[in-house]
Design an enzyme around this catalytic site. Structure first.
Site, PDB file in Angstrom:
ATOM      1  N   TYR A 194      10.864   9.103   0.937  1.00  0.00           N
ATOM      2  CA  TYR A 194      11.051   7.939  -0.073  1.00  0.00           C
ATOM      3  C   TYR A 194      11.682   8.383  -1.404  1.00  0.00           C
ATOM      4  O   TYR A 194      11.519   7.495  -2.128  1.00  0.00           O
ATOM      5  CB  TYR A 194       9.523   7.731  -0.180  1.00  0.00           C
ATOM      6  CG  TYR A 194       8.891   7.030   1.395  1.00  0.00           C
ATOM      7  CD1 TYR A 194       9.397   5.690   1.702  1.00  0.00           C
ATOM      8  CD2 TYR A 194       7.996   7.935   1.568  1.00  0.00           C
ATOM      9  CE1 TYR A 194       8.504   5.443   2.877  1.00  0.00           C
ATOM     10  CE2 TYR A 194       7.393   7.190   2.894  1.00  0.00           C
ATOM     11  CZ  TYR A 194       7.837   6.070   3.422  1.00  0.00           C
ATOM     12  OH  TYR A 194       7.207   5.870   4.566  1.00  0.00           O
ATOM     13  N   ARG A 235      12.850   4.591  12.721  1.00  0.00           N
ATOM     14  CA  ARG A 235      11.512   5.421  12.826  1.00  0.00           C
ATOM     15  C   ARG A 235      10.619   5.060  13.951  1.00  0.00           C
ATOM     16  O   ARG A 235      11.112   4.840  14.902  1.00  0.00           O
ATOM     17  CB  ARG A 235      10.975   5.042  11.526  1.00  0.00           C
ATOM     18  CG  ARG A 235      11.655   5.417  10.183  1.00  0.00           C
ATOM     19  CD  ARG A 235      11.065   5.266   8.948  1.00  0.00           C
ATOM     20  NE  ARG A 235       9.776   6.176   8.714  1.00  0.00           N
ATOM     21  CZ  ARG A 235       8.883   6.017   7.612  1.00  0.00           C
ATOM     22  NH1 ARG A 235       8.938   5.264   7.046  1.00  0.00           N
ATOM     23  NH2 ARG A 235       7.812   6.946   7.663  1.00  0.00           N
ATOM     24  N   PRO A 246       0.819  -1.185  -0.048  1.00  0.00           N
ATOM     25  CA  PRO A 246      -0.034   0.105   0.039  1.00  0.00           C
ATOM     26  C   PRO A 246       0.678   1.256  -0.111  1.00  0.00           C
ATOM     27  O   PRO A 246       1.803   1.448   0.840  1.00  0.00           O
ATOM     28  CB  PRO A 246      -0.813  -0.066   1.287  1.00  0.00           C
ATOM     29  CG  PRO A 246      -0.035  -1.123   2.144  1.00  0.00           C
ATOM     30  CD  PRO A 246       0.426  -2.157   1.289  1.00  0.00           C
ATOM     31  N   ASN A 247       0.448   2.301  -0.772  1.00  0.00           N
ATOM     32  CA  ASN A 247       0.802   3.466  -0.864  1.00  0.00           C
ATOM     33  C   ASN A 247       2.293   3.766  -1.817  1.00  0.00           C
ATOM     34  O   ASN A 247       2.926   4.760  -2.112  1.00  0.00           O
ATOM     35  CB  ASN A 247       1.043   4.186   0.499  1.00  0.00           C
ATOM     36  CG  ASN A 247      -0.374   4.279   0.862  1.00  0.00           C
ATOM     37  OD1 ASN A 247      -1.429   4.944   0.767  1.00  0.00           O
ATOM     38  ND2 ASN A 247      -0.420   3.854   2.292  1.00  0.00           N
ATOM     39  N   ALA A 261       3.018  -0.679   5.047  1.00  0.00           N
ATOM     40  CA  ALA A 261       2.483  -0.919   6.323  1.00  0.00           C
ATOM     41  C   ALA A 261       1.948  -2.178   6.731  1.00  0.00           C
ATOM     42  O   ALA A 261       1.877  -2.368   8.125  1.00  0.00           O
ATOM     43  CB  ALA A 261       1.461   0.270   6.537  1.00  0.00           C
ATOM     44  N   ARG A 278       4.932  11.993  -3.634  1.00  0.00           N
ATOM     45  CA  ARG A 278       4.541  12.398  -2.147  1.00  0.00           C
ATOM     46  C   ARG A 278       6.018  12.029  -1.258  1.00  0.00           C
ATOM     47  O   ARG A 278       6.420  11.188  -1.534  1.00  0.00           O
ATOM     48  CB  ARG A 278       3.431  11.898  -1.557  1.00  0.00           C
ATOM     49  CG  ARG A 278       2.095  12.285  -2.415  1.00  0.00           C
ATOM     50  CD  ARG A 278       1.598  13.854  -2.300  1.00  0.00           C
ATOM     51  NE  ARG A 278       1.456  14.083  -0.905  1.00  0.00           N
ATOM     52  CZ  ARG A 278       0.255  14.128  -0.435  1.00  0.00           C
ATOM     53  NH1 ARG A 278      -0.654  13.476  -0.843  1.00  0.00           N
ATOM     54  NH2 ARG A 278       0.261  14.636   0.807  1.00  0.00           N
ATOM     55  N   ASP A 288       1.731 -15.546   6.672  1.00  0.00           N
ATOM     56  CA  ASP A 288       1.224 -16.774   6.477  1.00  0.00           C
ATOM     57  C   ASP A 288       1.428 -17.389   5.031  1.00  0.00           C
ATOM     58  O   ASP A 288       1.842 -18.582   4.735  1.00  0.00           O
ATOM     59  CB  ASP A 288      -0.152 -17.181   7.006  1.00  0.00           C
ATOM     60  CG  ASP A 288      -0.053 -17.380   8.422  1.00  0.00           C
ATOM     61  OD1 ASP A 288       0.841 -17.510   8.980  1.00  0.00           O
ATOM     62  OD2 ASP A 288      -1.251 -17.296   8.910  1.00  0.00           O
ATOM     63  N   ASN A 320       8.084  -5.589  -0.711  1.00  0.00           N
ATOM     64  CA  ASN A 320       8.047  -4.272   0.371  1.00  0.00           C
ATOM     65  C   ASN A 320       6.550  -4.214   0.690  1.00  0.00           C
ATOM     66  O   ASN A 320       5.779  -3.614  -0.295  1.00  0.00           O
ATOM     67  CB  ASN A 320       8.591  -3.151  -0.079  1.00  0.00           C
ATOM     68  CG  ASN A 320       8.432  -2.097   0.620  1.00  0.00           C
ATOM     69  OD1 ASN A 320       7.607  -1.928   1.748  1.00  0.00           O
ATOM     70  ND2 ASN A 320       9.049  -0.816   0.445  1.00  0.00           N
ATOM     71  N   GLU A 350      12.754  -9.583   1.676  1.00  0.00           N
ATOM     72  CA  GLU A 350      11.949  -8.357   2.386  1.00  0.00           C
ATOM     73  C   GLU A 350      12.809  -7.152   2.024  1.00  0.00           C
ATOM     74  O   GLU A 350      13.940  -7.056   2.371  1.00  0.00           O
ATOM     75  CB  GLU A 350      11.694  -8.276   3.970  1.00  0.00           C
ATOM     76  CG  GLU A 350      10.708  -7.194   4.557  1.00  0.00           C
ATOM     77  CD  GLU A 350      10.741  -7.373   6.115  1.00  0.00           C
ATOM     78  OE1 GLU A 350      11.533  -7.883   6.653  1.00  0.00           O
ATOM     79  OE2 GLU A 350       9.814  -6.949   6.564  1.00  0.00           O
ATOM     80  N   HIS A 365      12.530  -2.718   2.626  1.00  0.00           N
ATOM     81  CA  HIS A 365      12.340  -1.456   2.995  1.00  0.00           C
ATOM     82  C   HIS A 365      13.042  -0.414   2.629  1.00  0.00           C
ATOM     83  O   HIS A 365      14.304  -0.432   2.744  1.00  0.00           O
ATOM     84  CB  HIS A 365      11.882  -1.452   4.592  1.00  0.00           C
ATOM     85  CG  HIS A 365      11.019  -2.400   4.937  1.00  0.00           C
ATOM     86  ND1 HIS A 365       9.511  -2.075   4.615  1.00  0.00           N
ATOM     87  CD2 HIS A 365      11.128  -3.268   5.563  1.00  0.00           C
ATOM     88  CE1 HIS A 365       9.088  -3.271   5.097  1.00  0.00           C
ATOM     89  NE2 HIS A 365       9.724  -4.077   5.581  1.00  0.00           N
ATOM     90  N   ILE A 366      12.596   0.680   2.016  1.00  0.00           N
ATOM     91  CA  ILE A 366      13.108   2.006   1.564  1.00  0.00           C
ATOM     92  C   ILE A 366      13.694   2.650   2.571  1.00  0.00           C
ATOM     93  O   ILE A 366      15.003   3.005   2.400  1.00  0.00           O
ATOM     94  CB  ILE A 366      12.299   2.678   0.549  1.00  0.00           C
ATOM     95  CG1 ILE A 366      11.641   1.885  -0.579  1.00  0.00           C
ATOM     96  CG2 ILE A 366      12.865   4.007   0.073  1.00  0.00           C
ATOM     97  CD1 ILE A 366      10.362   2.560  -1.361  1.00  0.00           C
ATOM     98  N   ARG A 373       7.182   0.803  13.873  1.00  0.00           N
ATOM     99  CA  ARG A 373       7.548   0.215  12.490  1.00  0.00           C
ATOM    100  C   ARG A 373       8.944  -0.685  12.655  1.00  0.00           C
ATOM    101  O   ARG A 373       9.398  -1.231  11.692  1.00  0.00           O
ATOM    102  CB  ARG A 373       8.099   1.413  11.547  1.00  0.00           C
ATOM    103  CG  ARG A 373       7.082   2.449  11.227  1.00  0.00           C
ATOM    104  CD  ARG A 373       7.584   3.357  10.113  1.00  0.00           C
ATOM    105  NE  ARG A 373       6.830   4.399  10.118  1.00  0.00           N
ATOM    106  CZ  ARG A 373       5.598   4.479   9.137  1.00  0.00           C
ATOM    107  NH1 ARG A 373       5.272   3.676   8.335  1.00  0.00           N
ATOM    108  NH2 ARG A 373       4.991   5.672   9.110  1.00  0.00           N
TER     109      ARG A 373
HETATM  110  O1  CA2 Z   1      10.342   2.024   4.072  1.00  0.00           O
HETATM  111  C1  CA2 Z   1       9.597   1.440   3.466  1.00  0.00           C
HETATM  112  O2  CA2 Z   1       9.839   0.724   2.558  1.00  0.00           O
HETATM  113  C2  CA2 Z   1       8.105   1.034   4.010  1.00  0.00           C
HETATM  114  O3  CA2 Z   1       7.920  -0.333   3.921  1.00  0.00           O
HETATM  115  C3  CA2 Z   1       7.425   2.308   3.675  1.00  0.00           C
HETATM  116  C4  CA2 Z   1       6.044   2.146   4.049  1.00  0.00           C
HETATM  117  C5  CA2 Z   1       5.809   2.126   5.600  1.00  0.00           C
HETATM  118  O4  CA2 Z   1       4.642   2.103   6.059  1.00  0.00           O
HETATM  119  C6  CA2 Z   1       6.779   1.274   6.359  1.00  0.00           C
HETATM  120  O5  CA2 Z   1       6.759   1.318   7.424  1.00  0.00           O
HETATM  121  C7  CA2 Z   1       8.057   1.263   5.855  1.00  0.00           C
HETATM  122  C8  CA2 Z   1       4.922   3.198   3.564  1.00  0.00           C
HETATM  123  C9  CA2 Z   1       4.937   3.333   2.201  1.00  0.00           C
HETATM  124  C10 CA2 Z   1       4.297   4.690   1.807  1.00  0.00           C
HETATM  125  O6  CA2 Z   1       4.937   4.907   0.656  1.00  0.00           O
HETATM  126  C11 CA2 Z   1       4.642   6.359   0.267  1.00  0.00           C
HETATM  127  C12 CA2 Z   1       5.363   6.712  -0.697  1.00  0.00           C
HETATM  128  C13 CA2 Z   1       5.159   8.163  -1.295  1.00  0.00           C
HETATM  129  C14 CA2 Z   1       4.346   8.833  -0.465  1.00  0.00           C
HETATM  130  C15 CA2 Z   1       3.777   8.495   0.644  1.00  0.00           C
HETATM  131  C16 CA2 Z   1       3.854   7.280   0.984  1.00  0.00           C
END
Ligand code: CA2
Length: 141
Positions: free
Chosen positions: A22, A104, A9-10, A74, A17, A84, A71, A95, A97-98, A108
């Site tokens: 990110y 953080r 998601p996102n 959340a 954004r 699972d 990735n 896995e 994470h960026i 998280r």
């Molecule tokens: O650091 C990562 O890759 C995360 O998986 C990114 C997730 C966050 O919930 C994890 O804790 C760590 C959030 C992705 C949201 O991505 C966005 C990208 C641009 C603007 C807003 C959100």
């Protein structure tokens, strides 16, 4: 070698954004760079904002692909169901994470997926995905 990059998601908002967290690149642009860098790898990409769709994708490729780089966004910190699904399939999962999730907010710091994955790459920006591909190349050679 067949690999799937699976974003949760996102992550469709990358480059659009919160660039200070990110980065400024869209994932689509980054994926095209990966495809041209690793022309010997059959790279696939799927992104969804829906937990069930991510699980369906893991089931779909999880017995035929050589690796999944996930990735889960959340869902990493909440989804026993995705954890699972990773355990249920044969394909090894890395896995990514960026951001550095350990630097953080406390919520998280825990990943439900980490213990089901072969390993995790965190905090290295989009390079984490590239390193995931490199891992599968080294493993399969
Ligand atoms: O650091 C990562 O890759 C995360 O998986 C990114 C997730 C966050 O919930 C994890 O804790 C760590 C959030 C992705 C949201 O991505 C966005 C990208 C641009 C603007 C807003 C959100």
């Amino acid at each position: 070698m067949k690999l799937l990059i699976l974003n949760g998601p996102n992550l469709n908002l990358l480059g659009v954004r919160e660039p200070e967290v990110y980065g400024r690149q869209t994932f689509q642009d980054y994926f095209e760079i990966l495809v041209s860098t690793f022309h010997n790898v059959d790279l696939h990409y799927f992104q969804s904002n829906h937990e069930g769709e991510l699980i369906d994708k893991i089931h779909e490729v999880g017995f035929s692909f050589d690796g999944i780089i996930i990735n889960a966004g959340a869902f990493t910190h909440s989804s026993v169901a995705i954890a699972d699904a990773i355990s249920a399939v044969k394909t090894p999962v890395v896995e990514v994470h960026i951001s550095n999730i350990h630097a953080r907010e406390a919520f998280r710091h825990h990943s439900y997926l980490a213990s089901r994955c072969v390993g995790s790459i965190v905090g290295l920006g989009l390079n984490g995905y590239r390193l995931g591909v490199e891992y599968f190349l080294l493993k399969n050679n």
